[in-house]
Design a protein around this motif. Structure first.
Motif, PDB file in Angstrom:
ATOM      1  N   ILE A 355       0.839  -1.202   0.000  1.00  0.00           N
ATOM      2  CA  ILE A 355       0.000   0.000   0.000  1.00  0.00           C
ATOM      3  C   ILE A 355       0.877   1.257   0.000  1.00  0.00           C
ATOM      4  O   ILE A 355       0.615   2.213  -0.734  1.00  0.00           O
ATOM      5  CB  ILE A 355      -0.965  -0.024   1.215  1.00  0.00           C
ATOM      6  N   ARG A 356       1.936   1.217   0.809  1.00  0.00           N
ATOM      7  CA  ARG A 356       2.826   2.393   0.877  1.00  0.00           C
ATOM      8  C   ARG A 356       3.449   2.668  -0.497  1.00  0.00           C
ATOM      9  O   ARG A 356       3.403   3.781  -1.011  1.00  0.00           O
ATOM     10  CB  ARG A 356       3.921   2.154   1.929  1.00  0.00           C
ATOM     11  N   GLN A 378      -6.732 -10.151  10.206  1.00  0.00           N
ATOM     12  CA  GLN A 378      -5.916  -9.426   9.235  1.00  0.00           C
ATOM     13  C   GLN A 378      -6.343  -7.953   9.205  1.00  0.00           C
ATOM     14  O   GLN A 378      -5.507  -7.056   9.149  1.00  0.00           O
ATOM     15  CB  GLN A 378      -6.100 -10.080   7.852  1.00  0.00           C
ATOM     16  N   LEU A 379      -7.654  -7.729   9.288  1.00  0.00           N
ATOM     17  CA  LEU A 379      -8.159  -6.348   9.296  1.00  0.00           C
ATOM     18  C   LEU A 379      -7.622  -5.587  10.496  1.00  0.00           C
ATOM     19  O   LEU A 379      -7.255  -4.418  10.405  1.00  0.00           O
ATOM     20  CB  LEU A 379      -9.689  -6.356   9.388  1.00  0.00           C
ATOM     21  N   ARG A 380      -7.603  -6.297  11.635  1.00  0.00           N
ATOM     22  CA  ARG A 380      -7.113  -5.656  12.859  1.00  0.00           C
ATOM     23  C   ARG A 380      -5.653  -5.247  12.669  1.00  0.00           C
ATOM     24  O   ARG A 380      -5.269  -4.112  12.927  1.00  0.00           O
ATOM     25  CB  ARG A 380      -7.263  -6.621  14.045  1.00  0.00           C
ATOM     26  N   GLU A 381      -4.862  -6.188  12.164  1.00  0.00           N
ATOM     27  CA  GLU A 381      -3.425  -5.908  11.992  1.00  0.00           C
ATOM     28  C   GLU A 381      -3.180  -4.793  10.984  1.00  0.00           C
ATOM     29  O   GLU A 381      -2.344  -3.917  11.197  1.00  0.00           O
ATOM     30  CB  GLU A 381      -2.702  -7.170  11.506  1.00  0.00           C
ATOM     31  N   ILE A 382      -3.933  -4.855   9.880  1.00  0.00           N
ATOM     32  CA  ILE A 382      -3.739  -3.829   8.841  1.00  0.00           C
ATOM     33  C   ILE A 382      -4.127  -2.454   9.388  1.00  0.00           C
ATOM     34  O   ILE A 382      -3.420  -1.461   9.189  1.00  0.00           O
ATOM     35  CB  ILE A 382      -4.580  -4.162   7.587  1.00  0.00           C
ATOM     36  N   SER A 383      -5.249  -2.411  10.109  1.00  0.00           N
ATOM     37  CA  SER A 383      -5.706  -1.121  10.647  1.00  0.00           C
ATOM     38  C   SER A 383      -4.672  -0.560  11.622  1.00  0.00           C
ATOM     39  O   SER A 383      -4.338   0.628  11.574  1.00  0.00           O
ATOM     40  CB  SER A 383      -7.059  -1.286  11.344  1.00  0.00           C
ATOM     41  N   HIS A 384      -4.161  -1.427  12.519  1.00  0.00           N
ATOM     42  CA  HIS A 384      -3.119  -0.980  13.455  1.00  0.00           C
ATOM     43  C   HIS A 384      -1.912  -0.457  12.686  1.00  0.00           C
ATOM     44  O   HIS A 384      -1.362   0.596  13.007  1.00  0.00           O
ATOM     45  CB  HIS A 384      -2.677  -2.139  14.363  1.00  0.00           C
ATOM     46  N   GLY A 385      -1.510  -1.223  11.670  1.00  0.00           N
ATOM     47  CA  GLY A 385      -0.320  -0.856  10.892  1.00  0.00           C
ATOM     48  C   GLY A 385      -0.498   0.489  10.198  1.00  0.00           C
ATOM     49  O   GLY A 385       0.400   1.330  10.214  1.00  0.00           O
ATOM     50  N   LEU A 386      -1.670   0.689   9.591  1.00  0.00           N
ATOM     51  CA  LEU A 386      -1.915   1.955   8.878  1.00  0.00           C
ATOM     52  C   LEU A 386      -1.871   3.124   9.858  1.00  0.00           C
ATOM     53  O   LEU A 386      -1.325   4.189   9.562  1.00  0.00           O
ATOM     54  CB  LEU A 386      -3.280   1.917   8.175  1.00  0.00           C
ATOM     55  N   GLU A 388      -0.294   3.164  12.834  1.00  0.00           N
ATOM     56  CA  GLU A 388       1.086   3.327  13.316  1.00  0.00           C
ATOM     57  C   GLU A 388       1.949   4.070  12.303  1.00  0.00           C
ATOM     58  O   GLU A 388       2.734   4.946  12.645  1.00  0.00           O
ATOM     59  CB  GLU A 388       1.710   1.949  13.551  1.00  0.00           C
ATOM     60  N   ASN A 389       1.779   3.680  11.028  1.00  0.00           N
ATOM     61  CA  ASN A 389       2.590   4.311   9.971  1.00  0.00           C
ATOM     62  C   ASN A 389       2.054   5.676   9.559  1.00  0.00           C
ATOM     63  O   ASN A 389       2.583   6.300   8.653  1.00  0.00           O
ATOM     64  CB  ASN A 389       2.630   3.426   8.717  1.00  0.00           C
ATOM     65  N   LYS A 390       0.934   6.066  10.190  1.00  0.00           N
ATOM     66  CA  LYS A 390       0.277   7.344   9.851  1.00  0.00           C
ATOM     67  C   LYS A 390      -0.012   7.440   8.351  1.00  0.00           C
ATOM     68  O   LYS A 390       0.211   8.469   7.710  1.00  0.00           O
ATOM     69  CB  LYS A 390       1.127   8.533  10.297  1.00  0.00           C
ATOM     70  N   GLN A 391      -0.468   6.319   7.781  1.00  0.00           N
ATOM     71  CA  GLN A 391      -0.804   6.326   6.351  1.00  0.00           C
ATOM     72  C   GLN A 391      -2.254   6.739   6.182  1.00  0.00           C
ATOM     73  O   GLN A 391      -3.153   6.102   6.730  1.00  0.00           O
ATOM     74  CB  GLN A 391      -0.580   4.935   5.752  1.00  0.00           C
TER      75      GLN A 391
END
Ligand code: SF4
Length: 415
Positions: A355-356, A378-386, A388-391
């Motif tokens: 995505i980045r 997977q949704l939980r992890e992706i949401s956390h990741g987005l 965290e990365n401030k995407q």
């Protein structure tokens, strides 16, 4: 080695389909550098929806009508001829006004006007009305922006073969000849891969295959996509298919297409090509066991070559995938889970990296998860990741209502 990957009509014109960008990225990563991908669906729609093309087709319809009238079919012909004449007259009367509206309608869908519901609905119906009357030339066949309808059943191989040569009623034969075929032949591909992922693409996809094959016997034409993956037993029995195409790649295509490129370029030992169905002398061979990709080893999809500005959306919306197959597989009405033999995930950090990269390269924050059903964890992890990365990403995807789909997860998804 030149590989040309094609996505035929008819399909939703709002965003590219993921199959070609995934295959293109994998082939390029593995040293097949001369790969070109073309979304023929969006290219043709863009050509048809211009004032110039509308006027050209208007003239052709007028000529056809004159021919019918001079041959006397209009007054004493069968009911079909009279219905066809009425459809042609309606087209002649309505095309001039619609011709003026099609380009503004496309522009609306590609701009802020898209978000104005009334303008959106008006533009979509202008486009569908225009495509409907333009296809009167091939009456009773018709098309819309997302579908086509011919008298031929796609569930009968005999009817499909007849449709492929029917100049009168196959909408796509002349469109390809007039607008697409020359550029394909000029590229002179060694392999053409055609992705057929819905039944609406069967006749258009095979028509394109036949046109290319008739003009260049040496081009290896392979058909991929989920339709024929569901029809493996049928493909085996329909020998005639192999006079139009050389092979089918079923299930997933990345390693299969790379294997095929190596064999077409080398010893032509097609039994070494994973997931391939092909004719060997007089028998049809299926290369089993079928191979499933390790999603964690696949590269980020590559959308280069695709005309992102032509899609009917005000921003580029890119498809990505967090998984293949369905982890549930129990919905009685569904056959989507047949497209993959087992369920696999792509690690969340790899997806976040996809995505980045894609967001940066194609200047868009909009993503569409094409998973059959995105798993909640997977949704939980992706949401956390987005987060965290401030995407700053906006996305959508299909999800089952699971117990695990808690307020907390939905809150994070929303954030
Ligand atoms: S969850 Fe979705 S993909 Fe899976 S079986 Fe049900 S409808 Fe089909």
């Amino acid at each position: 080695m030149k590989v040309l990957l094609l996505f035929p009509p008819s399909w939703h014109p709002s965003q590219p389909y993921l199959s070609l960008p995934s295959l293109t990225a994998f082939l390029r990563q593995n040293g097949v550098s001369d790969v070109v991908q073309r979304d023929i669906n969006i290219e043709l729609l863009d050509i048809l929806l211009t004032e110039k093309t509308c006027r050209e087709i208007h003239q052709k319809i007028l000529d056809k009508l004159r021919h019918i009238d001079s041959s006397g079919l209009s007054s004493c012909g069968a009911p079909f001829d009279q219905e066809r004449r009425r459809a042609l007259i309606h087209a002649v009367e309505t095309i001039p006004a619609l011709a003026k509206k099609v380009e503004p309608a496309k522009h609306t869908l590609r701009s802020e006007g898209f978000y104005d519901l009334e303008r959106y609905i008006e533009s979509v119906s202008t486009i569908n009305d225009a495509l409907g009357v333009l296809s009167a030339f091939h009456y009773p066949s018709s098309m819309t922006a997302i579908n086509n309808d011919m008298r031929y059943s796609v569930y009968s191989s005999r009817e499909i073969f007849t449709a492929l040569g029917d100049e009168e009623e196959n909408i796509f034969l002349n469109l390809y000849k007039d607008h697409i075929l020359a550029s394909i032949l000029e590229f002179s591909p060694t392999i053409v891969g055609i992705s057929i992922t819905s039944t609406s693409q069967i006749i258009p996809g095979l028509t394109l295959a036949k046109l290319i094959k008739d003009r260049n016997k040496d081009t290896h034409i392979t058909i991929g996509g989920s339709v024929f993956t569901k029809l493996i037993e049928n493909v085996k029995k329909i020998d005639g298919l192999f006079s139009i195409v050389d092979s089918f790649i079923v299930f997933e295509g990345e390693h299969a297409l790379l294997d095929l490129a190596e064999q077409v370029n080398g010893k032509r030992d097609f039994k070494k090509v994973r997931n391939l169905i092909y004719r060997d002398n007089n028998s049809i061979r299926i290369n089993e066991p079928f191979f499933a990709e390790d999603l964690n080893k696949l590269p980020t999809p590559d959308f280069d070559d695709l005309p992102l500005r032509l899609y009917h959306a005000p921003v580029s919306v890119l498809p990505v995938q967090t998984s293949r197959g369905c982890y549930y597989r129990k919905c009685a009405f569904c056959n989507l889970h047949l497209d993959h033999r087992n369920f696999r995930l792509r690690r969340a950090e790899l997806l976040l990296e996809d995505i980045r990269k894609l967001s940066q390269k194609y200047h868009t924050p909009y993503f569409f998860f094409t998973d059959e059903s995105v798993p909640v964890n997977q949704l939980r992890e992706i949401s956390h990741g987005l987060l965290e990365n401030k995407q700053e990403i906006k996305w959508m995807g299909g999800v089952r209502f699971e117990n695990a789909l808690s307020h907390d997860v939905i809150g994070k998804m929303y954030e």
